[in-house]
Enzyme design. Structure first.
Site, PDB file in Angstrom:
ATOM      1  N   GLU A  66       0.816  -1.218   0.000  1.00 45.98           N
ATOM      2  CA  GLU A  66       0.000   0.000   0.000  1.00 45.98           C
ATOM      3  C   GLU A  66       0.852   1.271   0.000  1.00 45.98           C
ATOM      4  O   GLU A  66       0.487   2.269  -0.623  1.00 45.98           O
ATOM      5  CB  GLU A  66      -0.939   0.017   1.214  1.00 45.98           C
ATOM      6  CG  GLU A  66      -2.038  -1.023   1.178  1.00 45.98           C
ATOM      7  CD  GLU A  66      -1.680  -2.314   1.892  1.00 45.98           C
ATOM      8  OE1 GLU A  66      -2.570  -3.167   2.091  1.00 45.98           O
ATOM      9  OE2 GLU A  66      -0.482  -2.472   2.235  1.00 45.98           O
ATOM     10  N   PHE A 128     -12.226  -7.081  12.974  1.00 51.07           N
ATOM     11  CA  PHE A 128     -11.062  -7.481  12.184  1.00 51.07           C
ATOM     12  C   PHE A 128     -10.722  -6.406  11.155  1.00 51.07           C
ATOM     13  O   PHE A 128     -11.576  -5.936  10.415  1.00 51.07           O
ATOM     14  CB  PHE A 128     -11.344  -8.813  11.475  1.00 51.07           C
ATOM     15  CG  PHE A 128     -10.216  -9.277  10.606  1.00 51.07           C
ATOM     16  CD1 PHE A 128      -9.012  -9.707  11.159  1.00 51.07           C
ATOM     17  CD2 PHE A 128     -10.350  -9.281   9.222  1.00 51.07           C
ATOM     18  CE1 PHE A 128      -7.967 -10.140  10.353  1.00 51.07           C
ATOM     19  CE2 PHE A 128      -9.306  -9.708   8.414  1.00 51.07           C
ATOM     20  CZ  PHE A 128      -8.121 -10.142   8.977  1.00 51.07           C
ATOM     21  N   GLN A 129      -9.468  -6.016  11.128  1.00 47.61           N
ATOM     22  CA  GLN A 129      -8.927  -4.991  10.226  1.00 47.61           C
ATOM     23  C   GLN A 129      -9.670  -3.654  10.361  1.00 47.61           C
ATOM     24  O   GLN A 129      -9.836  -2.928   9.385  1.00 47.61           O
ATOM     25  CB  GLN A 129      -8.927  -5.479   8.771  1.00 47.61           C
ATOM     26  CG  GLN A 129      -7.868  -6.554   8.527  1.00 47.61           C
ATOM     27  CD  GLN A 129      -7.577  -6.796   7.057  1.00 47.61           C
ATOM     28  OE1 GLN A 129      -8.405  -6.541   6.197  1.00 47.61           O
ATOM     29  NE2 GLN A 129      -6.393  -7.317   6.774  1.00 47.61           N
ATOM     30  N   LYS A 178     -17.989  -0.571   4.641  1.00 51.15           N
ATOM     31  CA  LYS A 178     -18.365  -1.563   3.642  1.00 51.15           C
ATOM     32  C   LYS A 178     -19.854  -1.524   3.336  1.00 51.15           C
ATOM     33  O   LYS A 178     -20.265  -1.666   2.175  1.00 51.15           O
ATOM     34  CB  LYS A 178     -17.962  -2.964   4.131  1.00 51.15           C
ATOM     35  CG  LYS A 178     -18.083  -4.052   3.065  1.00 51.15           C
ATOM     36  CD  LYS A 178     -17.469  -5.352   3.552  1.00 51.15           C
ATOM     37  CE  LYS A 178     -17.509  -6.410   2.468  1.00 51.15           C
ATOM     38  NZ  LYS A 178     -16.864  -7.676   2.907  1.00 51.15           N
ATOM     39  N   MET A 501      24.597   9.072   3.309  1.00 45.83           N
ATOM     40  CA  MET A 501      24.505  10.399   3.909  1.00 45.83           C
ATOM     41  C   MET A 501      24.644  10.325   5.430  1.00 45.83           C
ATOM     42  O   MET A 501      25.395  11.098   6.039  1.00 45.83           O
ATOM     43  CB  MET A 501      23.180  11.080   3.546  1.00 45.83           C
ATOM     44  CG  MET A 501      23.050  12.482   4.129  1.00 45.83           C
ATOM     45  SD  MET A 501      21.629  13.388   3.493  1.00 45.83           S
ATOM     46  CE  MET A 501      22.276  13.923   1.902  1.00 45.83           C
TER      47      MET A 501
END
Length: 607
Positions: A66, A128-129, A178, A501
């Site tokens: 993602e 969930f999630q 959803k 760096m």
């Protein structure tokens, strides 16, 4: 800057309503706003929306993570005049988007993020999630909102597109439960005038319909005309006004320097160019800013990387009270440097307003002579290693030589670190938007997904990601996305087996205690690329540098070249706690062997 979207809020075309799901409404709205490409990663909560892309009108690209979706959409937006659109699922889907969202927000990039969410009945239960997406993203966006009613989708998406490019572009996030994606409602509905959204849009309209303040612009023109040693300081906010900037520079004969994001806004071969300024920028630009009696900042934030120690910044311009700041975002004024004049305007409008008010050939002859002297004395330099070895600036300089003839047909992206700064030093800036990097946030790993987005937005251009081994390791899984979509991206890895760096900072500030910057077991990047199905090259010998680099750049498909480079410090360097004119210079470090300990402040740690 508000030219990306085709706004349709006030259209009154009467269409017979149809029952549509929330997911169908969102897809139709994306079509209405002429979205051509989206970057997405699927998951349970967002599946109803993802399903809309099956064999339909909008192209979609599935990155390997993602975060890569977000960076690819940012690269797409940075390299085009379009909005980047990301679709991701709930929970880890949206939390993995935080870094690219903040990156886009900080660099002023228009990015629309649509995230799935658990059903409204399950929100707050630890389902969930589930993640508190709006709470998490509120500070990384211009606006974040959970659309908990399908009736609100149509006007909310209109508002999102208005907001994305209103003022300074940025990020808008809509969280989509959803059940809202599955619910039905009439579309278009003639009862969608949600009062608070309508008021918000009207407020935006009034904000950007303000009349030009002639009093302020008159005062600014007087300040500029009376200056003896003026300089333009140009930032990303004026990239869309390159034609107007050139006209202003040619008329006034005032020299200019830029931030990295505005590099190439005017060809750096221009007589008045001092190239880019800042921590690793051109010494002539840094010295000029410190000696100028008038600094005209247009579309630039005066961030710490371009100012050095704030207390010592531009002492003469401060004394003369002639620091001018033009910005479309009022929140940028007096954040770092206190300006004596601040003009809340789009840069193109400002230039068009002030052009007739400024004089021709403003700088004094002494100032012109001084700048000529600076440009002659201070140029970006690099060493040639012994025994036919190569280093990063050698490679980048060769890439520049082999692509300079392409005019506006090449785009570079970078990761973050030494290779990034050396890219800006040794790739010639001859048009705006030639190089794209993560600026304010400094996101390692952004180079590869940026290149993917840039290639999708510019299919006929050569896109080259100049990356460091440490940056590339973070996102190299996205080579899968390149192969799946047959994108001819070229990946040039400067492999010095270090986070170079920060490794240098350990050398300078931590008495060479190299604790966490050595990559002890890098993979063979050429073979890894070939495992993904990408043509691999490797170069470690100066004798073969030109031939290998040419073959790599001219390969017709996606290609990766692993350049085995010697470690090299990036100079000049404005150390922390130092003014712009207190740089560690190339000759001082390498040739004159000065005591660097006297030139750095070890109490001020780099960031």
């Amino acid at each position: 800057m508000r030219r990306f979207a085709s706004y349709i809020w006030k259209k009154k075309t009467i269409v017979k309503p149809q029952l549509k799901t929330g997911a169908e409404i969102i897809y139709q709205k994306l079509i209405d706003y002429k979205v051509k490409n989206v970057f997405l990663y699927s998951g349970g909560s967002i599946m109803p929306l993802v399903d809309q892309f099956y064999n339909k009108k909008i192209n979609y690209y599935v990155n390997s993570h993602e975060q890569n979706c977000g960076h690819a959409a940012t690269g797409y937006a940075k390299s085009s005049n379009e909005i980047g659109v990301v679709i991701t699922t709930s929970g880890p889907g949206i939390t993995n988007m935080i870094t690219p969202m903040l990156d886009a927000k900080n660099d002023g990039v228009p990015l629309l993020v649509l995230s799935g969410q658990v059903g409204t009945k399950f929100m707050g239960t630890g389902a969930f999630q589930e993640a508190p997406a709006v709470d998490i993203t509120r500070n990384t966006t211009k606006f974040s909102y959970c659309v908990n009613n399908v009736e609100n989708l149509n006007p909310m998406i209109d508002y999102a597109f208005r907001l994305l490019n209103s003022g300074r572009p940025g990020v808008v996030h809509l969280d989509l439960p959803k059940d809202v994606l599955l619910d039905l409602c009439n579309y278009p509905s003639h009862n969608e005038d949600i009062p608070y959204i309508r008021k918000a849009v009207e407020k935006l309209d009034k904000l950007w319909e303000k009349k030009i303040n002639d009093y302020k612009t008159n005062k600014v023109s007087i300040a500029i005309n009376s200056a003896k040693k003026p300089i333009f300081f140009l930032g990303k906010g004026c990239n869309h006004a390159s034609k107007e900037i050139l006209e202003l520079v040619n008329k006034t004969n005032i020299p200019f320097t830029t931030t990295i994001h505005a590099k190439g806004i005017i060809d750096e071969n221009h007589y008045n160019s001092l190239e880019w300024c800042g921590m690793h920028g051109s010494p002539s630009a840094n010295f000029a800013l410190q000696e100028a009696d008038c600094i005209i900042g247009i579309g630039a934030r005066f961030d710490d990387r371009t100012t050095g120690l704030v207390e010592k910044y531009a002492p003469i311009a401060k004394k003369e009270k002639k620091i001018i700041h033009v910005d479309i975002d009022m929140g940028m004024f007096n954040k770092t440097i206190r300006s004596n004049y601040h003009i809340h305007m789009d840069s193109k409008n400002f230039i068009n307003t002030i052009l007739s008010k400024v004089n021709k050939n403003i700088p004094s002859l002494e100032w012109r002579d001084r700048l000529d002297e600076l440009k002659l004395d201070y140029k970006f330099k690099f060493r040639i290693p012994e025994n036919n070895k190569i280093n990063t600036p050698m490679v980048i300089s060769k890439i520049n030589d082999l692509t300079l003839h392409k005019e506006e047909d090449v785009i570079f992206t970078t990761g973050v670190g030494n290779h990034q700064m050396m890219t800006y030093q040794f790739i010639h800036g001859n048009y705006p938007g030639k190089i794209h990097s993560s600026g304010s946030l400094g996101v390692m790993g952004a180079g590869l997904p940026y290149a993917i987005g840039a290639q999708i937005a510019n299919p006929d251009k050569l896109v080259v990601d100049i990356d460091g081994d440490s940056s590339f390791l973070m996102t190299m899984s996205d080579m899968k996305t390149i192969v799946e979509n047959d994108l001819p991206v070229k990946i040039a890895i400067m492999n010095d087996s270090r986070q170079m760096m920060v490794n240098i900072w350990e050398r300078l500030f931590f008495e060479e205690r190299y604790t966490a910057t050595i990559n002890k077991r890098n993979p063979h990047f050429k073979e890894v690329a070939e495992g993904f199905g990408i043509k691999g090259f490797r170069c470690y010998d100066a004798k073969n540098l030109e031939e290998t680099t040419r073959e790599f750049l001219e390969y017709p498909g996606p290609a990766l070249c692993e350049f085995i480079v010697e470690p090299e410090i990036c100079l000049p360097l404005v150390g922390p706690g130092k003014a712009l004119d207190e740089m560690i210079m190339f000759d001082e470090y390498h040739n004159e062997k000065k005591d660097i300990n006297n030139m750095i402040d070890k109490k001020s740690i780099p960031s």
